[in-house]
Design an enzyme around this catalytic site. Structure first.
Site, PDB file in Angstrom:
ATOM      1  N   GLU A   1       5.127  10.311  -6.068  1.00  0.00           N
ATOM      2  CA  GLU A   1       6.065  10.713  -7.135  1.00  0.00           C
ATOM      3  C   GLU A   1       6.573  12.133  -6.919  1.00  0.00           C
ATOM      4  O   GLU A   1       6.297  13.033  -7.699  1.00  0.00           O
ATOM      5  CB  GLU A   1       5.409  10.541  -8.500  1.00  0.00           C
ATOM      6  CG  GLU A   1       5.075   9.074  -8.784  1.00  0.00           C
ATOM      7  CD  GLU A   1       4.519   8.828 -10.179  1.00  0.00           C
ATOM      8  OE1 GLU A   1       3.914   9.748 -10.750  1.00  0.00           O
ATOM      9  OE2 GLU A   1       4.671   7.695 -10.686  1.00  0.00           O
TER      10      GLU A   1
ATOM     11  N   GLU B   1       3.732   1.150  -7.738  1.00  0.00           N
ATOM     12  CA  GLU B   1       2.910   1.216  -8.953  1.00  0.00           C
ATOM     13  C   GLU B   1       3.607   0.493 -10.085  1.00  0.00           C
ATOM     14  O   GLU B   1       4.816   0.654 -10.278  1.00  0.00           O
ATOM     15  CB  GLU B   1       2.672   2.663  -9.414  1.00  0.00           C
ATOM     16  CG  GLU B   1       1.700   3.431  -8.579  1.00  0.00           C
ATOM     17  CD  GLU B   1       1.468   4.837  -9.113  1.00  0.00           C
ATOM     18  OE1 GLU B   1       1.535   5.049 -10.336  1.00  0.00           O
ATOM     19  OE2 GLU B   1       1.233   5.734  -8.287  1.00  0.00           O
TER      20      GLU B   1
HETATM   21  C1  BG6 Z   1       1.749   7.509 -11.912  1.00  0.00           C
HETATM   22  C2  BG6 Z   1       0.756   8.139 -10.983  1.00  0.00           C
HETATM   23  O1  BG6 Z   1       2.477   8.533 -12.487  1.00  0.00           O
HETATM   24  O2  BG6 Z   1       1.299   6.822 -13.031  1.00  0.00           O
HETATM   25  C3  BG6 Z   1      -0.653   7.606 -11.108  1.00  0.00           C
HETATM   26  O3  BG6 Z   1       1.176   8.086  -9.652  1.00  0.00           O
HETATM   27  C4  BG6 Z   1      -0.982   7.382 -12.561  1.00  0.00           C
HETATM   28  O4  BG6 Z   1      -1.516   8.534 -10.493  1.00  0.00           O
HETATM   29  C5  BG6 Z   1      -0.027   6.340 -13.127  1.00  0.00           C
HETATM   30  O5  BG6 Z   1      -2.298   7.062 -12.824  1.00  0.00           O
HETATM   31  C6  BG6 Z   1      -0.285   6.010 -14.580  1.00  0.00           C
HETATM   32  O6  BG6 Z   1      -0.316   7.185 -15.335  1.00  0.00           O
HETATM   33  P1  BG6 Z   1      -1.522   7.528 -16.310  1.00  0.00           P
HETATM   34  O7  BG6 Z   1      -1.230   8.884 -16.820  1.00  0.00           O
HETATM   35  O8  BG6 Z   1      -1.479   6.487 -17.366  1.00  0.00           O
HETATM   36  O9  BG6 Z   1      -2.751   7.472 -15.486  1.00  0.00           O
END
Ligand code: BG6
Length: 483
Positions: free
Chosen positions: A192, A384
């Site tokens: 990101e 993701e």
């Molecule tokens: C993304 C990241 O922003 O979102 C991850 O690359 C992260 O590392 C994921 O865990 C979900 O975000 P969060 O804050 O719910 O863990």
């Protein structure tokens, strides 16, 4: 009635994680601390108010070194992957995953940044993990840096503008490629990239006084150095023709709040600066005109060096990867580049949101995939996507997570629709197959996994793994492609 989805035969289904959210073992085998391991857990009254958990001064960070206040630092413990990786990889394999996305902790390899030699114990840990993936038939996608900047970067007061940092990063990246190209086919230099740089700035001396707006404006100079570093990683990867390097952007679909042309234009402006700017530089190898105009109007200095433009043009990424969790709305009023709202998305009355306020929008994913394919024509990968929910084990030692089954199924359906639209989408790694420490809120109780991990927010518990209902559902989906 079950619905059968269509996906290419060799579609890469997988799961994603990050070293700082799973490994733990923060002080063993020569590892030093990373910035994210200096951030304490803060119980939030309002779970959507993530900012409240991040109000840290540089002094707070320094105090955390020997934990004078007796606080809990969740990313020092993760979910204990360091000790349990064999069991986890086996469970990933049994779920039906074909690819495992993970990252390397920089501080395990070069604990002090300028170490003469890489830390052999750190290198063997990753080699063992890759060997295990190979034994289980899992392809690896590797993020070289997933937000976890080494603490020495902060101690020295470095930002990406300092040559010392990019030099150390490149040495780290090249070493990984030389040593692990035989195990890892897909490489992501930065997680990101549109968010990571802001995390560094947040704790940099140079920015403690500035507001969010100042941090964002200053971050463009740092970003340029990261873009150049990434292009150098792509250049280096040509040594190994069998590997591929992609970018990774935090993507959110955004809609104008209504059809008022003022709001439509404002949404376009936000899309430009929040996402397309990054893809333009990393895929087309050029700074878009709208960004150059904005830099001029806001007095942003990029400080390009001779040869930078040529490098960006010559070594673009080979595929786009992005995270997608939610969508939001934009209006002229909320879209102003003012402090406080720049990183947030507006509400959409047609969508439901999670406890953390993340608006669930599977169709927004299809929209996003089509946009990216229309504009860039390079293969796409969703690195993701998933839903964070606070969950507890029931009496049968499982979690009946029907909402996750629904979330994943609806997103898979829209991916399949996008593929029918002609989009070249070649893979998907869910965030995440197993519960991990949350990146944003540091909670263990914001759970994304199909595998439950018995730790609470203070790392109390056995750490044992339990299969949720979604695990079995996913296993079946991999065989039938039915939702
Ligand atoms: C993304 C990241 O922003 O979102 C991850 O690359 C992260 O590392 C994921 O865990 C979900 O975000 P969060 O804050 O719910 O863990």
């Amino acid at each position: 009635m079950a619905k059968k989805l269509e996906f290419p035969k060799n579609f890469l289904w997988g799961g994603a994680t990050a070293a700082n959210q799973i490994e733990g073992a923060y002080d063993v085998d020569g590892k030093t601390l990373s910035l994210l391991e200096m951030i304490p857990y803060v119980e939030l009254k309002d779970r959507t108010d993530i900012e409240a958990s991040r109000k840290l001064t540089k002094q707070d960070i320094l105090d955390s070194i020997d934990n004078k206040k007796g606080l809990h630092y969740p990313k020092r413990f993760g979910n204990d992957f360091y000790n349990r990786y064999k069991e986890d990889i086996r469970l990933f394999k049994e779920a039906g995953l074909k690819v495992f996305r993970m990252s390397v902790a920089w501080t395990r390899i070069f604990p002090n940044g300028n170490d003469e030699k890489p830390n052999a114990t750190g290198m063997s840990f990753y080699k063992n993990v890759f060997e295990e993936c190979k034994a289980q038939g899992l392809e690896v996608m590797l993020t070289i840096n997933h937000f976890d900047l080494p603490f020495w970067v902060i101690q020295k007061g470095l930002t990406w503008r300092d040559k010392e940092l990019s030099d150390c990063y490149l040495r780290f990246a090249k070493l990984l490629m030389d040593e692990f190209n035989g195990y890892v086919k897909y490489w992501l230099p930065f997680n990101e990239i549109n968010l990571g740089v802001l995390i560094t700035r947040q704790f940099s001396d140079k920015e403690q006084e500035g507001g969010v707006m100042q941090k964002i404006l200053s971050s463009y100079g740092d970003l340029h150095k990261q873009f150049v570093a990434q292009a150098k990683v792509v250049e280096y990867s040509k040594k190994y023709p069998h590997i591929k390097v992609g970018c990774m952007v935090a993507d959110t679909t955004s809609y104008p709040i209504d059809c008022n042309p003022i709001n439509v234009l404002e949404n376009q402006r936000m899309e430009h600066m929040k996402k397309f700017f990054y893809y333009d530089v990393m895929v087309k190898g050029e700074y878009p005109g709208y960004a150059l105009r904005m830099f001029k109007e806001y007095g942003v200095e990029i400080n390009k060096e001779a040869g930078d433009d040529e490098l960006l043009k010559k070594f673009p990424v080979e595929f786009i990867s992005f995270s997608y969790y939610m969508s939001g709305t934009v209006s002229k009023e909320t879209g102003q580049m003012t402090e406080g709202n720049i990183l947030k998305v507006g509400k959409n009355p047609f969508l439901k949101a999670t406890e953390w306020g993340w608006q669930i929008d599977p169709m927004g994913l299809r929209y996003c995939l089509n946009q990216l394919w229309d504009m860039y024509r390079v293969p796409l990968f969703i690195s993701e996507n998933g839903i964070g929910v606070s969950e507890v084990l029931n009496d049968n030692n499982t979690v009946e997570d029907d909402y996750r089954i629904e979330y994943l199924g609806q997103h898979f359906e829209q991916m399949s629709e996008a593929i029918k639209d002609g989009v070249n989408l070649f893979g998907y790694t869910m965030w995440t197959p197993i519960d991990v420490v949350s990146a944003g809120s540091n909670e263990m109780s914001k759970r994304y996994g199909m595998i439950f991990v018995d730790y609470d927010d203070y790392h109390r518990g056995t750490g044992d793994r339990f299969l949720k209902k979604s695990y079995k559902w996913f296993q079946n989906f991999m065989k039938t492609k039915e939702i």
